[in-house]
Design a protein around this motif. Structure first.
Motif, mmCIF file in Angstrom:
data_model
loop_
_atom_site.group_PDB
_atom_site.id
_atom_site.type_symbol
_atom_site.label_atom_id
_atom_site.label_comp_id
_atom_site.label_asym_id
_atom_site.label_seq_id
_atom_site.Cartn_x
_atom_site.Cartn_y
_atom_site.Cartn_z
ATOM 1 N N ILE A 156 0.869 -1.180 0.000
ATOM 2 C CA ILE A 156 0.000 0.000 0.000
ATOM 3 C C ILE A 156 0.907 1.231 0.000
ATOM 4 O O ILE A 156 1.985 1.196 0.600
ATOM 5 N N PRO A 157 0.518 2.321 -0.669
ATOM 6 C CA PRO A 157 1.343 3.540 -0.640
ATOM 7 C C PRO A 157 1.471 4.074 0.788
ATOM 8 O O PRO A 157 0.664 3.748 1.660
ATOM 9 N N THR A 158 2.452 4.933 1.025
ATOM 10 C CA THR A 158 2.645 5.521 2.354
ATOM 11 C C THR A 158 1.914 6.848 2.526
ATOM 12 O O THR A 158 1.742 7.312 3.648
ATOM 13 N N THR A 159 1.486 7.464 1.410
ATOM 14 C CA THR A 159 0.710 8.706 1.468
ATOM 15 C C THR A 159 -0.285 8.731 0.315
ATOM 16 O O THR A 159 -0.112 8.018 -0.686
ATOM 17 N N ALA A 160 -1.313 9.565 0.457
ATOM 18 C CA ALA A 160 -2.285 9.786 -0.622
ATOM 19 C C ALA A 160 -3.017 11.089 -0.352
ATOM 20 O O ALA A 160 -3.094 11.548 0.788
ATOM 21 N N THR A 161 -3.552 11.695 -1.408
ATOM 22 C CA THR A 161 -4.338 12.914 -1.272
ATOM 23 C C THR A 161 -5.807 12.566 -1.087
ATOM 24 O O THR A 161 -6.263 11.507 -1.516
#
Length: 181
Positions: free
Chosen positions: A97-102
């Protein structure tokens, strides 16, 4: 001579600045605030000839610049805020899973891989900031790839794996018996 300060506005944030200043006066841009989901990208100050004017950088929600002997315009640009995704370390499996998202972006959970003899038990996404108490986010998709819409706040992603319960079928035979335990 009073020179005009033109304040360009944005729906993504606000700031306060005086309307005029004299040559060499230190001008304060204060109350620099961003709306939820955004961060300040840049503060652009230019004179009437489109020459950039240097400012001191944002500190404590404000910055300053020295007024030239010309009218100036101020524009603050914004970028989407990156919210943090905390991955709980899985036991008996793995996922990516990504570590950040908008906010409002689609977040993909991929490579959901149970260890041999295990299967997916639960997939839980909890919004951990911005709501007071943790709020569960709906996860969509099937198999080893799932997704959800990023909320306006940090989240924690947890996937649990459980042992597979295998069925043992006992066939009967007229020639003898046996026991399965």
């Amino acid at each position: 001579i009073n020179y005009v300060i033109t304040k360009n506005t944005s729906p993504k944030g606000t700031y306060t600045v005086q309307n005029t200043a004299t040559y060499s006066e230190v001008v304060h841009i204060t109350n620099i605030n961003v709306n939820e989901g955004y961060d300040v990208d840049d503060i652009i100050i230019k004179d009437e000839d489109n020459t950039p004017i240097t400012h001191t950088g944002i500190s404590g929600g404000e910055t300053t610049f020295t007024m030239p002997a010309k009218n100036v315009s101020i524009t603050i640009t914004y970028v989407d805020h990156d919210y943090v995704i905390t991955k709980t370390t899985p036991v008996n499996g793995a996922f990516t899973i990504p570590t950040t998202a908008t906010a409002s972006s689609t977040v993909n959970i991929t490579g959901i891989t149970p260890n041999t003899g295990f299967e997916i038990d639960t997939i839980t996404i909890l919004q951990t900031s911005g709501t007071g108490s943790p709020t569960e986010i709906t996860v969509l998709g099937t198999g080893d790839s799932r997704y959800f819409t990023m909320p306006t706040g940090d989240i924690t992603a947890t996937i649990t794996f459980k042992p597979i319960n295998y069925v043992i079928t006992k066939n009967t035979s007229p020639k003898g018996t046996y026991t399965v335990q």
